[in-house]
Design an enzyme around this catalytic site. Structure first.
Site, PDB file in Angstrom:
ATOM      1  N   ARG A   1      -2.006  15.046  10.730  1.00  0.00           N
ATOM      2  CA  ARG A   1      -0.663  14.577  11.131  1.00  0.00           C
ATOM      3  C   ARG A   1       0.136  14.122   9.914  1.00  0.00           C
ATOM      4  O   ARG A   1       1.340  14.375   9.822  1.00  0.00           O
ATOM      5  CB  ARG A   1      -0.792  13.440  12.150  1.00  0.00           C
ATOM      6  CG  ARG A   1      -1.261  13.942  13.509  1.00  0.00           C
ATOM      7  CD  ARG A   1      -1.888  12.846  14.332  1.00  0.00           C
ATOM      8  NE  ARG A   1      -0.972  11.796  14.698  1.00  0.00           N
ATOM      9  CZ  ARG A   1      -1.351  10.620  15.193  1.00  0.00           C
ATOM     10  NH1 ARG A   1      -2.633  10.350  15.363  1.00  0.00           N
ATOM     11  NH2 ARG A   1      -0.452   9.725  15.527  1.00  0.00           N
TER      12      ARG A   1
ATOM     13  N   LYS B   1       6.886   3.240  15.855  1.00  0.00           N
ATOM     14  CA  LYS B   1       8.027   3.744  16.632  1.00  0.00           C
ATOM     15  C   LYS B   1       7.865   3.405  18.121  1.00  0.00           C
ATOM     16  O   LYS B   1       8.785   2.911  18.758  1.00  0.00           O
ATOM     17  CB  LYS B   1       8.168   5.265  16.472  1.00  0.00           C
ATOM     18  CG  LYS B   1       8.347   5.740  15.052  1.00  0.00           C
ATOM     19  CD  LYS B   1       8.476   7.253  14.962  1.00  0.00           C
ATOM     20  CE  LYS B   1       7.265   8.042  15.422  1.00  0.00           C
ATOM     21  NZ  LYS B   1       6.060   7.874  14.601  1.00  0.00           N
TER      22      LYS B   1
ATOM     23  N   ARG C   1      11.725  15.815  14.400  1.00  0.00           N
ATOM     24  CA  ARG C   1      10.803  15.633  13.280  1.00  0.00           C
ATOM     25  C   ARG C   1      10.717  16.853  12.379  1.00  0.00           C
ATOM     26  O   ARG C   1       9.850  16.874  11.495  1.00  0.00           O
ATOM     27  CB  ARG C   1       9.436  15.153  13.739  1.00  0.00           C
ATOM     28  CG  ARG C   1       8.690  16.078  14.604  1.00  0.00           C
ATOM     29  CD  ARG C   1       7.795  15.320  15.526  1.00  0.00           C
ATOM     30  NE  ARG C   1       6.620  14.747  14.955  1.00  0.00           N
ATOM     31  CZ  ARG C   1       5.939  13.754  15.558  1.00  0.00           C
ATOM     32  NH1 ARG C   1       6.350  13.236  16.692  1.00  0.00           N
ATOM     33  NH2 ARG C   1       4.853  13.305  15.031  1.00  0.00           N
TER      34      ARG C   1
ATOM     35  N   ARG D   1      -6.374   7.761  21.963  1.00  0.00           N
ATOM     36  CA  ARG D   1      -5.709   9.063  21.936  1.00  0.00           C
ATOM     37  C   ARG D   1      -6.572  10.098  21.227  1.00  0.00           C
ATOM     38  O   ARG D   1      -7.211   9.791  20.220  1.00  0.00           O
ATOM     39  CB  ARG D   1      -4.359   8.935  21.222  1.00  0.00           C
ATOM     40  CG  ARG D   1      -3.194   8.768  22.163  1.00  0.00           C
ATOM     41  CD  ARG D   1      -1.906   8.416  21.479  1.00  0.00           C
ATOM     42  NE  ARG D   1      -1.501   9.309  20.395  1.00  0.00           N
ATOM     43  CZ  ARG D   1      -0.350   9.214  19.735  1.00  0.00           C
ATOM     44  NH1 ARG D   1       0.507   8.263  20.076  1.00  0.00           N
ATOM     45  NH2 ARG D   1      -0.046  10.036  18.765  1.00  0.00           N
TER      46      ARG D   1
HETATM   47  P1  AP5 Z   1       2.724   2.811  17.410  1.00  0.00           P
HETATM   48  O1  AP5 Z   1       3.880   1.974  17.777  1.00  0.00           O
HETATM   49  O2  AP5 Z   1       1.924   3.434  18.488  1.00  0.00           O
HETATM   50  O3  AP5 Z   1       3.154   3.872  16.273  1.00  0.00           O
HETATM   51  P2  AP5 Z   1       3.982   5.226  16.386  1.00  0.00           P
HETATM   52  O4  AP5 Z   1       4.955   5.248  15.259  1.00  0.00           O
HETATM   53  O5  AP5 Z   1       4.522   5.411  17.764  1.00  0.00           O
HETATM   54  O6  AP5 Z   1       2.840   6.247  16.047  1.00  0.00           O
HETATM   55  P3  AP5 Z   1       2.411   7.619  16.746  1.00  0.00           P
HETATM   56  O7  AP5 Z   1       1.038   7.898  16.254  1.00  0.00           O
HETATM   57  O8  AP5 Z   1       2.642   7.581  18.214  1.00  0.00           O
HETATM   58  O9  AP5 Z   1       3.432   8.585  16.080  1.00  0.00           O
HETATM   59  P4  AP5 Z   1       3.354  10.108  15.981  1.00  0.00           P
HETATM   60  O10 AP5 Z   1       4.699  10.430  15.501  1.00  0.00           O
HETATM   61  O11 AP5 Z   1       2.230  10.602  15.153  1.00  0.00           O
HETATM   62  O12 AP5 Z   1       2.951  10.549  17.458  1.00  0.00           O
HETATM   63  P5  AP5 Z   1       3.773  11.204  18.641  1.00  0.00           P
HETATM   64  O13 AP5 Z   1       3.255  10.651  19.894  1.00  0.00           O
HETATM   65  O14 AP5 Z   1       5.217  11.199  18.365  1.00  0.00           O
HETATM   66  O15 AP5 Z   1       1.751   1.884  16.515  1.00  0.00           O
HETATM   67  C1  AP5 Z   1       0.538   2.387  16.007  1.00  0.00           C
HETATM   68  C2  AP5 Z   1      -0.511   1.263  15.969  1.00  0.00           C
HETATM   69  O16 AP5 Z   1      -0.096   0.288  15.024  1.00  0.00           O
HETATM   70  C3  AP5 Z   1      -0.699   0.516  17.302  1.00  0.00           C
HETATM   71  O17 AP5 Z   1      -2.039   0.188  17.454  1.00  0.00           O
HETATM   72  C4  AP5 Z   1       0.164  -0.737  17.145  1.00  0.00           C
HETATM   73  O18 AP5 Z   1      -0.349  -1.831  17.882  1.00  0.00           O
HETATM   74  C5  AP5 Z   1       0.081  -0.982  15.635  1.00  0.00           C
HETATM   75  N1  AP5 Z   1       1.317  -1.540  15.088  1.00  0.00           N
HETATM   76  C6  AP5 Z   1       2.596  -1.206  15.424  1.00  0.00           C
HETATM   77  N2  AP5 Z   1       3.469  -1.904  14.686  1.00  0.00           N
HETATM   78  C7  AP5 Z   1       2.720  -2.672  13.836  1.00  0.00           C
HETATM   79  C8  AP5 Z   1       3.066  -3.609  12.808  1.00  0.00           C
HETATM   80  N3  AP5 Z   1       4.360  -3.887  12.507  1.00  0.00           N
HETATM   81  N4  AP5 Z   1       2.053  -4.208  12.124  1.00  0.00           N
HETATM   82  C9  AP5 Z   1       0.756  -3.925  12.423  1.00  0.00           C
HETATM   83  N5  AP5 Z   1       0.374  -3.059  13.396  1.00  0.00           N
HETATM   84  C10 AP5 Z   1       1.345  -2.430  14.087  1.00  0.00           C
HETATM   85  O19 AP5 Z   1       3.306  12.737  18.503  1.00  0.00           O
HETATM   86  C11 AP5 Z   1       1.992  13.114  18.808  1.00  0.00           C
HETATM   87  C12 AP5 Z   1       1.862  14.625  18.701  1.00  0.00           C
HETATM   88  O20 AP5 Z   1       2.711  15.254  19.679  1.00  0.00           O
HETATM   89  C13 AP5 Z   1       2.309  15.245  17.364  1.00  0.00           C
HETATM   90  O21 AP5 Z   1       1.269  15.219  16.402  1.00  0.00           O
HETATM   91  C14 AP5 Z   1       2.672  16.662  17.810  1.00  0.00           C
HETATM   92  O22 AP5 Z   1       1.536  17.452  18.032  1.00  0.00           O
HETATM   93  C15 AP5 Z   1       3.348  16.420  19.154  1.00  0.00           C
HETATM   94  N6  AP5 Z   1       4.787  16.142  19.013  1.00  0.00           N
HETATM   95  C16 AP5 Z   1       5.441  15.005  19.393  1.00  0.00           C
HETATM   96  N7  AP5 Z   1       6.742  15.080  19.112  1.00  0.00           N
HETATM   97  C17 AP5 Z   1       6.933  16.297  18.527  1.00  0.00           C
HETATM   98  C18 AP5 Z   1       8.064  16.938  17.995  1.00  0.00           C
HETATM   99  N8  AP5 Z   1       9.269  16.344  17.985  1.00  0.00           N
HETATM  100  N9  AP5 Z   1       7.893  18.175  17.462  1.00  0.00           N
HETATM  101  C19 AP5 Z   1       6.701  18.788  17.450  1.00  0.00           C
HETATM  102  N10 AP5 Z   1       5.576  18.228  17.923  1.00  0.00           N
HETATM  103  C20 AP5 Z   1       5.685  16.981  18.475  1.00  0.00           C
HETATM  104 MG    MG Z   2       4.156   6.769  19.304  1.00  0.00          MG
END
Ligand code: AP5
Ligand code: MG
Length: 219
Positions: free
Chosen positions: A174, A16, A89, A163
Site C-alpha cells: 500500500r 483519515k 488517490r 482488516r
Molecule cells: P485510520 O483513521 O484508520 O487511518 P486511515 O488514514 O483511514 O488509514 P487506511 O488504512 O484506512 O487508509 P488507506 O488509504 O490505506 O485505506 P482505504 O480504506 O482508503 O487510523 C489508522 C490507525 O491509526 C487506527 O488504529 C487509529 O486508531 C490510529 N490512529 C489514527 N489517528 C492517530 C493519531 N493521530 N495518533 C495515533 N494513532 C492514530 O483503502 C483500502 C484499499 O481499498 C486500498 O488499498 C485499495 O485497494 C482500495 N481503494 C480505496 N479507495 C480507493 C481509490 N480511491 N482508488 C483505488 N483503490 C481504492
Molecule cells: Mg481508512
C-alpha cells in the site's frame, strides 16, 4: 445533490477514517470512504466485491474507472456536503472528479493533507482493529485506542476485526502505491486556494481540533 465536497488526503494509517468519522458528526457532512464502500462490497460478496477482494488484500489499487463510477453514483444521491476519505488517490481520479463536479455545478471545498511521517504508519496499521458492523465501522488500536472490552466494539457491541490488508506485507505494498501516486495528486491540489496541510502526527484530539478550526474558516 451536494453543494460542496471536501477531501482528506493522506497515507495508509494517517488517520483519515478516524478524523472523518468525527468531522462528519461535528460539521453535518456525509462521509464518503471508497475503502469502506469496497470493503462492504467484499463482505457482501457482490460482483464488485469479488473483483476487488484480492486486489485490496494485496494492497494494490482498484482501477480508476471502477472507483470513479462508485463515487459518481453516490454523489448523485447526496444532499449534504461530502467529505471524501481515500478518494481521489490518483491523478486520473482527481481529474475525473474535477470534471464531474464542474459538470454538476458542485464546488470543491477544502483539500486537506493529513501529513504523517512514514515511519509511524506501519505500527498504526498493523495494530488497528475495526468494528465488523459496517454501519458502525468504529476504529481502534491495540495500544493507542484499545476497546474497553478486548475484541468488542465500545459503540455497538459487535466483534472487532483485523482488516485483511493490515498486515506488514500488505502495508508495504500500500505504501508503494501511495508513494507512486501521491506526488502528482499533491501537485494537482496544492496550488489551489483551499489546499491545507495538517500535522497528523499528534494526538487524534489535537488533529481533530485543527481540522475543525480549518473547516470553520470561510473557504
Ligand atoms: P485510520 O483513521 O484508520 O487511518 P486511515 O488514514 O483511514 O488509514 P487506511 O488504512 O484506512 O487508509 P488507506 O488509504 O490505506 O485505506 P482505504 O480504506 O482508503 O487510523 C489508522 C490507525 O491509526 C487506527 O488504529 C487509529 O486508531 C490510529 N490512529 C489514527 N489517528 C492517530 C493519531 N493521530 N495518533 C495515533 N494513532 C492514530 O483503502 C483500502 C484499499 O481499498 C486500498 O488499498 C485499495 O485497494 C482500495 N481503494 C480505496 N479507495 C480507493 C481509490 N480511491 N482508488 C483505488 N483503490 C481504492
Ligand atoms: Mg481508512
Amino acid at each position: 445533490m451536494s453543494a460542496r465536497t471536501h477531501i482528506l488526503l493522506g497515507a495508509p494509517g494517517s488517520g483519515k477514517g478516524t478524523q472523518a468519522k468525527r468531522l462528519v458528526d461535528e460539521l453535518s457532512l456525509s462521509h464518503l470512504s471508497t475503502g469502506d464502500i469496497l470493503r462492504d462490497a467484499v463482505s457482501k460478496g457482490t460482483e464488485l466485491g469479488l473483483r476487488a477482494k484480492a486486489i485490496m488484500a494485496s494492497g494494490k489499487l482498484v482501477d480508476d474507472d471502477t472507483v470513479n463510477g462508485l463515487v459518481f453514483a453516490r454523489l448523485q444521491d447526496e444532499t449534504q456536503d461530502v467529505l471524501f476519505d481515500g478518494y481521489p488517490r490518483t491523478l486520473q481520479q482527481a481529474e475525473a472528479l474535477g470534471n464531474f463536479l464542474s459538470s454538476k455545478g458542485i464546488g470543491l471545498g477544502f483539500v486537506v493533507n493529513v501529513d504523517v511521517p512514514p515511519e509511524v504508519l506501519e505500527a498504526r496499521v498493523v495494530g488497528r482493529r475495526t468494528c465488523s458492523n459496517n454501519a458502525c465501522g468504529a476504529i481502534y488500536h491495540l495500544e493507542s485506542k484499545p476497546p474497553k472490552t478486548e475484541g468488542v466494539c465500545d459503540l455497538c457491541g459487535s466483534p472487532l476485526k483485523h482488516r485483511a490488508d493490515d498486515t506488514s506485507e500488505a502495508f508495504r505494498s500500500r505504501m508503494g502505491e501511495f508513494n507512486a501516486t501521491f506526488q502528482p495528486l499533491l501537485a494537482f491540489y496544492s496550488g489551489g486556494p483551499n489546499y491545507r496541510r495538517v500535522d497528523g502526527n499528534r494526538h487524534p484530539d489535537q488533529v481533530f481540533g485543527s481540522l475543525v478550526q480549518l473547516f470553520r474558516e470561510k473557504a
